[in-house]
Write an enzyme that holds these catalytic residues in place. Structure first.
Site, short mmCIF file in Angstrom:
data_model
loop_
_atom_site.label_atom_id
_atom_site.label_comp_id
_atom_site.label_asym_id
_atom_site.label_seq_id
_atom_site.Cartn_x
_atom_site.Cartn_y
_atom_site.Cartn_z
N CYS A 178 0.83 -1.21 0.00
CA CYS A 178 0.00 0.00 0.00
C CYS A 178 0.86 1.25 0.00
CB CYS A 178 -0.89 0.05 1.23
SG CYS A 178 -1.96 -1.34 1.40
N CYS A 189 -1.81 9.11 7.36
CA CYS A 189 -0.52 8.87 8.02
C CYS A 189 -0.67 8.97 9.54
CB CYS A 189 0.52 9.89 7.56
SG CYS A 189 0.86 9.77 5.80
#
Ligand code: FES
Length: 293
Positions: A35, A105
């Site tokens: 990913c 993130c």
């Protein structure tokens, strides 16, 4: 170019605590190289159960590096209980914000932390993302995870969900389901205080009944099923008949299916109305392979 705050730049160009602690007390790994993001967080406890040292290794973009760096700084000196309260929003806020498209993130940071704490407590290396039913197969994101980013960051659109946890960012095949999750979570929030357990003998309107059935399934039944890798979906309510479909593990095991149907019925009778009974909608269930012999 992304608009990054000075803090993000600082932590990107001078990341703190890079590396891996030998003999760490807790190790958390999330994401996958496939990913494009992966993060490994290790920590060591010191006196009074406080995190003495934390280090990270990441494969990812500037935001992934900055959020991981900040995360290690944030958790140092904290007890595990305190650390566990850190949300992805705390991490992003500390950095003075992240571009919306990079919020995932910060979520990855929080997940790694949870995985590391879990690893310390139970010794498991259970990957966080495997809990619950996978909604987005492109990125391996579960319903639990999606629900959580929606709740913690008050998200309202599929696009936002994609920014926060990547779900929906691949083939797009899961977008409809994400939409439904958003509606449900936002709906729960609005309804939460209004709908209480029914008083015995109270006559429910159809709408109230359906809402209560849905709420009971969401709050009382689904979490328990998820813990076992299964899921339940409300198909219809027809008078006192509640039609549901079992997904995942539950649909595949005849035995489990029976017990679970009883559990569902008991819960619905307790929380909604004693007259209810449950029927299973076989057609819309996953292709079951019953062990009926
Ligand atoms: S299944 Fe979610 S983007 Fe493909």
């Amino acid at each position: 170019m992304w608009e990054y705050t000075d803090k993000v730049r600082d932590h990107f160009f001078n990341p703190r605590n890079v590396g891996e602690i030998d003999n760490a007390d807790g190790v958390g790994e999330v994401g996958s190289l496939a990913c494009g993001d992966a993060l490994k967080l290790t920590f060591k406890l010191g006196e009074k159960g406080r995190i003495k040292d934390a280090k990270f290794k990441t494969f990812g973009c500037a935001s992934a590096i900055a959020t991981s760096s900040v995360l290690t700084e944030l958790i140092k000196g904290k007890t595990l209980e305190e650390a566990a309260k850190i949300t992805n929003k705390d991490i992003a806020d500390y950095l003075g914000g992240l571009p919306e498209q990079k919020m995932h993130c910060s979520v990855m940071g929080r997940e790694a932390l949870e995985a590391a704490i879990e690893n310390y407590k139970n010794g498991g290396t259970k990957k966080h993302e495997l809990e619950g039913k996978v909604v987005c197969t492109c990125f391996g994101v579960t319903e639990n995870e999606i629900e959580r980013v929606i709740r913690e960051n008050d998200l309202a659109t599929v696009e936002q969900v994609t920014n926060y946890c990547k779900a929906g960012g691949g083939c797009g095949g899961c977008k409809g389901e994400i939409e439904k999750i958003i509606e449900r979570v936002q709906g729960e929030k609005e309804k939460a205080p209004a709908v209480a357990a029914p008083k015995k003998g109270r006559k429910l309107t159809n709408i109230a009944k359906i809402q209560l059935v849905q709420q009971t399934i969401n709050e009382q039944i689904r979490p328990a099923l998820r813990a076992h890798g299964g899921n339940i979906e409300l198909i219809d309510v027809d008078g006192d008949k509640v039609i549901v479909a079992f997904r995942g593990m539950c649909a595949q095991c005849h035995l489990t299916e029976f017990t679970i149907k009883d559990v569902v019925e008991t819960k619905l009778r307790e929380f909604v109305s004693p007259d209810l009974y449950v029927e299973e909608d076989k057609e819309s269930a996953d292709q079951p392979h019953h062990h009926r012999g």
